[in-house]
Design an enzyme around this catalytic site. Structure first.
Site, PDB file in Angstrom:
ATOM      1  N   ARG A   1      32.821  64.076  10.310  1.00 42.63           N
ATOM      2  CA  ARG A   1      32.159  64.026  11.609  1.00 42.63           C
ATOM      3  C   ARG A   1      32.905  63.064  12.517  1.00 42.63           C
ATOM      4  O   ARG A   1      33.139  61.908  12.163  1.00 42.63           O
ATOM      5  CB  ARG A   1      30.709  63.581  11.487  1.00 42.63           C
ATOM      6  CG  ARG A   1      30.037  63.637  12.858  1.00 42.63           C
ATOM      7  CD  ARG A   1      28.565  63.337  12.828  1.00 42.63           C
ATOM      8  NE  ARG A   1      28.054  63.389  14.181  1.00 42.63           N
ATOM      9  CZ  ARG A   1      27.400  64.426  14.709  1.00 42.63           C
ATOM     10  NH1 ARG A   1      27.167  65.487  13.988  1.00 42.63           N
ATOM     11  NH2 ARG A   1      26.987  64.394  15.959  1.00 42.63           N
TER      12      ARG A   1
ATOM     13  N   HIS B   1      22.054  57.755  -5.401  1.00 44.22           N
ATOM     14  CA  HIS B   1      21.104  56.705  -5.797  1.00 44.22           C
ATOM     15  C   HIS B   1      19.972  57.248  -6.677  1.00 44.22           C
ATOM     16  O   HIS B   1      18.957  56.589  -6.844  1.00 44.22           O
ATOM     17  CB  HIS B   1      20.527  55.954  -4.587  1.00 44.22           C
ATOM     18  CG  HIS B   1      21.565  55.191  -3.812  1.00 44.22           C
ATOM     19  ND1 HIS B   1      21.257  54.070  -3.056  1.00 44.22           N
ATOM     20  CD2 HIS B   1      22.895  55.345  -3.688  1.00 44.22           C
ATOM     21  CE1 HIS B   1      22.376  53.614  -2.490  1.00 44.22           C
ATOM     22  NE2 HIS B   1      23.380  54.387  -2.849  1.00 44.22           N
TER      23      HIS B   1
ATOM     24  N   ASP C   1      31.613  49.091  -6.851  1.00 45.63           N
ATOM     25  CA  ASP C   1      30.373  48.577  -7.460  1.00 45.63           C
ATOM     26  C   ASP C   1      29.348  49.663  -7.782  1.00 45.63           C
ATOM     27  O   ASP C   1      29.357  50.751  -7.224  1.00 45.63           O
ATOM     28  CB  ASP C   1      29.732  47.501  -6.568  1.00 45.63           C
ATOM     29  CG  ASP C   1      29.435  47.990  -5.151  1.00 45.63           C
ATOM     30  OD1 ASP C   1      30.233  48.793  -4.617  1.00 45.63           O
ATOM     31  OD2 ASP C   1      28.411  47.580  -4.583  1.00 45.63           O
TER      32      ASP C   1
ATOM     33  N   GLU D   1      29.991  47.059  -2.086  1.00 44.94           N
ATOM     34  CA  GLU D   1      29.576  47.860  -0.924  1.00 44.94           C
ATOM     35  C   GLU D   1      28.060  47.987  -0.863  1.00 44.94           C
ATOM     36  O   GLU D   1      27.484  48.120   0.208  1.00 44.94           O
ATOM     37  CB  GLU D   1      30.221  49.252  -0.980  1.00 44.94           C
ATOM     38  CG  GLU D   1      30.093  50.054   0.312  1.00 44.94           C
ATOM     39  CD  GLU D   1      28.721  50.669   0.529  1.00 44.94           C
ATOM     40  OE1 GLU D   1      28.257  50.702   1.674  1.00 44.94           O
ATOM     41  OE2 GLU D   1      28.101  51.114  -0.462  1.00 44.94           O
ATOM     42  N   GLU D   2      27.424  47.932  -2.037  1.00 48.93           N
ATOM     43  CA  GLU D   2      25.995  48.255  -2.108  1.00 48.93           C
ATOM     44  C   GLU D   2      25.063  47.106  -1.723  1.00 48.93           C
ATOM     45  O   GLU D   2      23.859  47.306  -1.653  1.00 48.93           O
ATOM     46  CB  GLU D   2      25.621  48.707  -3.533  1.00 48.93           C
ATOM     47  CG  GLU D   2      26.308  49.987  -3.988  1.00 48.93           C
ATOM     48  CD  GLU D   2      25.739  51.238  -3.324  1.00 48.93           C
ATOM     49  OE1 GLU D   2      24.859  51.118  -2.469  1.00 48.93           O
ATOM     50  OE2 GLU D   2      26.194  52.334  -3.683  1.00 48.93           O
TER      51      GLU D   2
HETATM   52 NI    NI Z   1      28.157  54.600  -1.821  1.00 48.36          NI
END
Ligand code: NI
Length: 397
Positions: A183, A369, A80, A138-139
């Site tokens: 990580r 973003h 998305d 996902e957003e």
């Molecule tokens: Ni993302």
């Protein structure tokens, strides 16, 4: 084997660039990924890959079986875009007003298609089955990961065993193309939304004593008191953040309003503390309002969980990354306070979420973003090739 994967990734490179640009120019918002999903299915089916469409809405799942038997492994990409007006002026910039792939999900999707094409070519060396998950939304909370898991993508599916390991990647403009960042353990925060309404009696700003309460003053105390959730209650060593980012008290110089609304976010890296904190937030807001003669309503909307990378899996991915891109191109990352719904996958199966370097120049270093965000497309070689390498060499796979 690495040379062979690199050969295929290079051979497919122009096609992957075209795929990424095609997806980039026609972005779709969370849950609306209809054309993107259709395009993904066409690419997979065109390569002779068994594909299931319409999983939890617009989700697509592909299956690649190796010539040798073995367990299942899951690779995931999100599809998305974001409600942002693109300002890059690239020839393949978004053709949809107010909608842009500003988080690199176009690159994730193109990379996973590339991985699929490489694995299909090299299936004689593949053991077991690889499940390719193209995930919607996902957003936007509640996200697409949980619905896809509820729809069974982590279980036995189409005659294949349940996946034993899960992996996903996310672009990083902070790392140069050709690098991989990792990580171990807690990596990303949980994210929950806070909505507060403080009710009182509105009236003349010159006569607050006649109102019995002032929702603006009460709200100011609430904002300050909420900081004690972190400073006085969070266990030392557990990172967490409360931020109130929106405060609306629509009175005037001489008017005290009857309502003040506030919105904010709570982020943490410990699931037990997270839900304890929600109770504290509610108590502090309600009781602080009451202490000032106001009445408060609080809603904490639960978002994505904290993302924890399995230590053993991260160690293995790191080993694979060192082999694939070289020690000097593997970066150990700090914690990241954004949230990511791949966390749901990692709550249910061992695996890791790692970063794919896509920066390296001023043009590719704009943050995620941002309306200027773009990637160094050379990263598609690593993005597609390294996941294929993971699938082809995974120790017990
Ligand atoms: Ni993302």
């Amino acid at each position: 084997m690495i040379d062979e994967i690199r050969y295929h990734a290079d051979d497919l490179y122009n096609e992957l660039v075209a795929i990424r640009r095609r997806i980039h120019s026609k972005p779709e918002l969370a849950t609306d990924e209809v054309e993107t999903a259709r395009f993904v299915s066409e690419m997979l089916e065109g390569a002779g890959i068994e594909t299931v469409e319409g999983v939890a809405g617009t989700g697509v799942v592909g299956f690649i079986d190796g010539d040798e038997p073995g367990p299942s492994l899951l690779l995931r990409a999100d599809m998305d875009a974001l409600p942002i007006q693109e300002e890059t002026e690239l020839p393949f910039a978004s053709q949809v007003a107010g909608c842009m792939h500003a988080c690199g999900h176009d690159a994730h999707t193109a990379s996973l298609i590339g991985t699929a094409l490489i694995l299909k070519r090299m299936r004689a060396q593949l053991r077991g089955s690889v499940r390719l998950v193209f995930q919607p939304a996902e957003e936007r909370v509640p996200g697409g990961a949980k619905p896809m898991i509820d729809a069974g993508v982590l279980g036995a599916m189409k005659g294949r065993d349940e996946p034993r390991r899960v992996f996903a990647q996310h672009v990083s403009p902070e790392l140069p193309a050709g690098t991989i960042g990792l990580r171990s353990g807690m990596y990303m925060a949980s994210a929950d939304e806070i909505y507060i309404h403080v009710h009182g009696k509105g009236g003349h700003a010159a006569a607050p004593h006649t109102l019995g309460t002032d929702v603006v003053v009460a709200s100011a105390h609430i904002i300050a008191a909420l900081q004690t959730v972190v400073s006085r209650h969070a266990p030392p060593g557990v990172p967490s953040i409360v931020s109130i980012g929106r405060v609306i008290a629509d009175g005037a110089t001489n008017v005290i309003p009857a309502l003040c609304t506030m919105e904010g976010t709570f982020r943490a890296m410990d699931e037990t503390w997270r839900f304890r904190a929600h109770e504290l937030i509610e108590r502090i807001v309600v009781d602080t309002a009451a202490a000032h003669g106001a009445r408060a309503e609080v809603e904490v909307r639960v978002g994505y969980p904290a993302l924890e990378n399995d230590e053993e899996e991260t160690r293995r991915v790191r080993q694979a990354a060192v082999a694939y891109v070289g020690e000097e191109n593997v970066v150990d990352l700090d914690r990241w306070y954004a949230s990511e719904d791949f966390a749901w996958f990692l709550q249910n199966a061992p695996g890791a979420f790692y970063r794919l370097g896509t920066g390296g120049s001023p043009a590719t270093s704009h943050p995620l973003h941002s309306a200027q965000f773009t990637i160094d497309e050379d990263a598609l070689r690593t993005g597609s090739g390294f996941m294929a390498y993971l699938a082809l060499t995974y120790p017990d796979h």
